[in-house]
Write a protein that holds these residues in place. Structure first.
Motif, PDB file in Angstrom:
ATOM      1  N   ASP A   1     -70.881  66.263  27.422  1.00 24.67           N
ATOM      2  CA  ASP A   1     -69.440  66.319  27.162  1.00 24.67           C
ATOM      3  C   ASP A   1     -68.692  66.092  28.466  1.00 24.67           C
ATOM      4  OD1 ASP A   1     -66.801  66.864  26.663  1.00 24.67           O
ATOM      5  OD2 ASP A   1     -67.147  68.783  25.667  1.00 24.67           O
ATOM      6  N   ALA A   2     -68.084  64.921  28.607  1.00 23.28           N
ATOM      7  CA  ALA A   2     -67.328  64.613  29.820  1.00 23.28           C
ATOM      8  C   ALA A   2     -65.863  64.397  29.468  1.00 23.28           C
ATOM      9  CB  ALA A   2     -67.908  63.371  30.484  1.00 23.28           C
ATOM     10  N   SER A   3     -65.414  65.059  28.389  1.00 21.28           N
ATOM     11  CA  SER A   3     -64.060  64.831  27.898  1.00 21.28           C
ATOM     12  C   SER A   3     -63.009  65.217  28.933  1.00 21.28           C
ATOM     13  CB  SER A   3     -63.838  65.622  26.613  1.00 21.28           C
ATOM     14  OG  SER A   3     -64.080  66.998  26.850  1.00 21.28           O
ATOM     15  N   VAL A   4     -61.923  64.482  28.937  1.00 23.59           N
ATOM     16  CA  VAL A   4     -60.800  64.778  29.825  1.00 23.59           C
ATOM     17  C   VAL A   4     -59.542  64.929  28.971  1.00 23.59           C
ATOM     18  CG1 VAL A   4     -61.736  63.584  31.835  1.00 23.59           C
ATOM     19  CG2 VAL A   4     -60.338  62.315  30.233  1.00 23.59           C
ATOM     20  N   GLU A   5     -58.534  65.583  29.528  1.00 22.93           N
ATOM     21  CA  GLU A   5     -57.284  65.716  28.795  1.00 22.93           C
ATOM     22  C   GLU A   5     -56.709  64.325  28.554  1.00 22.93           C
ATOM     23  OE1 GLU A   5     -54.898  68.465  31.043  1.00 22.93           O
ATOM     24  OE2 GLU A   5     -56.567  69.883  31.052  1.00 22.93           O
TER      25      GLU A   5
ATOM     26  N   ARG B   1     -65.196  74.392  28.981  1.00 23.56           N
ATOM     27  CA  ARG B   1     -65.074  73.552  27.779  1.00 23.56           C
ATOM     28  C   ARG B   1     -66.219  72.540  27.717  1.00 23.56           C
ATOM     29  NH1 ARG B   1     -62.725  68.729  27.628  1.00 23.56           N
ATOM     30  NH2 ARG B   1     -61.366  69.064  29.419  1.00 23.56           N
ATOM     31  N   ARG B   2     -66.426  71.819  28.814  1.00 23.53           N
ATOM     32  CA  ARG B   2     -67.452  70.780  28.805  1.00 23.53           C
ATOM     33  C   ARG B   2     -68.869  71.376  28.734  1.00 23.53           C
ATOM     34  NH1 ARG B   2     -66.009  66.627  33.713  1.00 23.53           N
ATOM     35  NH2 ARG B   2     -64.088  65.744  32.919  1.00 23.53           N
TER      36      ARG B   2
ATOM     37  N   GLY C   1     -66.231  62.127  25.129  1.00 25.11           N
ATOM     38  CA  GLY C   1     -66.605  63.367  24.440  1.00 25.11           C
ATOM     39  C   GLY C   1     -68.115  63.473  24.271  1.00 25.11           C
TER      40      GLY C   1
ATOM     41  N   LYS D   1     -61.655  73.629  32.191  1.00 28.24           N
ATOM     42  CA  LYS D   1     -62.328  72.340  31.974  1.00 28.24           C
ATOM     43  C   LYS D   1     -63.854  72.491  31.928  1.00 28.24           C
ATOM     44  CE  LYS D   1     -62.794  69.163  35.328  1.00 28.24           C
ATOM     45  NZ  LYS D   1     -62.267  68.166  36.276  1.00 28.24           N
ATOM     46  N   TRP D   2     -64.394  73.205  32.920  1.00 27.92           N
ATOM     47  CA  TRP D   2     -65.847  73.257  33.001  1.00 27.92           C
ATOM     48  C   TRP D   2     -66.467  74.140  31.937  1.00 27.92           C
ATOM     49  CZ3 TRP D   2     -68.085  69.328  34.855  1.00 27.92           C
ATOM     50  CH2 TRP D   2     -67.476  68.593  35.870  1.00 27.92           C
TER      51      TRP D   2
ATOM     52  N   LYS E   1     -70.291  73.215  25.618  1.00 29.26           N
ATOM     53  CA  LYS E   1     -70.672  72.288  24.567  1.00 29.26           C
ATOM     54  C   LYS E   1     -72.047  71.679  24.869  1.00 29.26           C
ATOM     55  CE  LYS E   1     -68.113  68.950  21.919  1.00 29.26           C
ATOM     56  NZ  LYS E   1     -67.190  67.965  22.498  1.00 29.26           N
ATOM     57  N   ASP E   2     -72.298  71.376  26.144  1.00 32.13           N
ATOM     58  CA  ASP E   2     -73.582  70.784  26.514  1.00 32.13           C
ATOM     59  C   ASP E   2     -74.744  71.761  26.318  1.00 32.13           C
ATOM     60  OD1 ASP E   2     -72.326  68.458  27.252  1.00 32.13           O
ATOM     61  OD2 ASP E   2     -72.188  69.010  29.366  1.00 32.13           O
TER      62      ASP E   2
ATOM     63  N   ALA F   1     -67.574  64.224  39.689  1.00 32.26           N
ATOM     64  CA  ALA F   1     -68.215  65.531  39.843  1.00 32.26           C
ATOM     65  C   ALA F   1     -69.682  65.480  39.408  1.00 32.26           C
ATOM     66  CB  ALA F   1     -67.461  66.587  39.034  1.00 32.26           C
TER      67      ALA F   1
ATOM     68  N   LYS G   1     -77.155  64.167  40.960  1.00 32.27           N
ATOM     69  CA  LYS G   1     -76.124  64.451  41.975  1.00 32.27           C
ATOM     70  C   LYS G   1     -76.113  65.927  42.361  1.00 32.27           C
ATOM     71  CE  LYS G   1     -71.158  64.046  42.828  1.00 32.27           C
ATOM     72  NZ  LYS G   1     -71.189  63.496  44.183  1.00 32.27           N
TER      73      LYS G   1
ATOM     74  N   GLU H   1     -62.016  62.985  40.868  1.00 31.68           N
ATOM     75  CA  GLU H   1     -62.126  64.387  40.463  1.00 31.68           C
ATOM     76  C   GLU H   1     -62.783  64.534  39.089  1.00 31.68           C
ATOM     77  OE1 GLU H   1     -58.524  66.800  40.512  1.00 31.68           O
ATOM     78  OE2 GLU H   1     -59.551  68.214  39.182  1.00 31.68           O
ATOM     79  N   GLU H   2     -62.347  63.724  38.138  1.00 29.97           N
ATOM     80  CA  GLU H   2     -62.840  63.899  36.771  1.00 29.97           C
ATOM     81  C   GLU H   2     -64.229  63.299  36.563  1.00 29.97           C
ATOM     82  OE1 GLU H   2     -61.412  65.692  34.270  1.00 29.97           O
ATOM     83  OE2 GLU H   2     -59.978  66.286  35.795  1.00 29.97           O
TER      84      GLU H   2
END
Lengths: 163, 140
Positions: free
Chosen positions: A75-79, B106-107, A69, B103-104, B110-111, A46, B81, A42-43
């Protein structure tokens, strides 16, 4: 959640296949080394295929997860808790071999490893020069463009179709 | 048995918002947040559309990966992808989970922007995604 009989057999099948392939030395088998973790898929899955964890060493995965980060410019940061969980999965199924450059720094890209470059050299399995830059593929990170079962973790030769 | 059934039903009703939200919930939430800054704010799908298409000082716009038409499939600019359509009208998974939406934004903010998106920007984009692929007349 109720645990049903089919779920138990599925789990057993996954565990058994992981154990069976875990000790193999053959490079071609690396990509089959572990069942895919749903959080990892999932993280991380994607934006790109959830790459088989056996393709990089523990040190490489630690460096990748530690730098999410700013992950190849994105930015692919996760919790934090998820990051720790994903790292644990990757560590558990990482390659026992080193994946580092000549200076001993861990590779961050699977495509930089000696294994990847060898398996994907021009001419191998019908790979033609420029295939990775072609419109249909665009990047060597795009496993699914040729490995049609990559999303489910299957990289066998029977499922390779080069566009 | 009846009691159990009632309890299960009650639990499902109470639990529902945690995992299944509607696109309109997000629009309302971001719109009311934006009104905290500007009381006259009203989300605009049209403003969202042009914002989605524009670069904001960096190399990418939202549409670099998602295309300018949220009802069609996109493609990750770096990895190639495929990305499922963003419009909830054609992809019901979109704008249905608080965790995913958070989440999206946030990410990706920033991009694309190099900073977090404002509530007003999010409200406009959500309005645009809801309108895209929806029957005409739904836009505002």
């Amino acid at each position: 959640m109720t645990i049903t009989k089919p779920m138990v057999s599925l789990l057993l099948a996954l565990t058994t296949s992981a154990l069976a392939s875990g000790g193999r030395e053959d490079d071609g088998e690396r990509s089959r080394s572990a069942p895919l973790d749903p959080f990892y898929v999932e993280e991380c899955g994607a934006c790109h295929v959830a790459y088989p964890p056996g393709l990089l060493s523990r040190e490489s995965w630690r460096a990748v997860v530690g730098g999410l980060g700013r992950h190849f410019g994105v930015d692919a940061s996760v919790e934090a808790q998820l990051g720790a969980q994903i790292n644990a999965y990757l560590q558990a199924h990482a390659s026992p071999r080193a994946s580092d450059d000549r200076e001993g720094r861990p590779w961050l890209r699977i495509t930089d490893t000696r294994w990847f470059r060898h398996e994907h050299r021009p001419g191998e399995d019908g790979l033609y020069p420029g295939v990775f830059e072609s419109e249909a593929v665009r990047s060597p990170a795009n496993c699914e463009a040729c490995h049609r079962g990559a999303a489910e973790g299957r990289y066998g030769e029977r499922e390779i179709r080069i566009p | 048995m009846e009691t159990i059934r009632a309890c299960v039903l009650a639990a499902a009703v109470v639990a529902a918002p945690a995992w299944a939200e509607r696109p309109a919930d997000f629009l309302q939430r971001f719109e009311s947040q934006a009104r905290g800054e500007d009381a006259s704010f009203r989300a605009s799908a049209e403003r969202g559309r042009s914002w989605f298409d524009r670069r904001h000082g960096g190399d990418w716009s939202c549409s670099s990966c998602h295309t300018g038409d949220p009802s069609t499939k996109g493609r990750h600019e770096v990895t190639g992808k495929a990305i499922a359509p963003m419009a909830p009208a054609v992809n019901p998974e979109r704008l249905s989970s608080e965790r995913q939406v958070r989440k999206w934004f946030r990410r990706n903010c920033k991009d694309v922007l190099g900073r977090a998106c404002s509530a007003a920007e999010k409200a406009d984009v959500v309005a645009w995604l809801i309108a895209a692929g929806a029957p005409t007349g739904a836009r505002r």
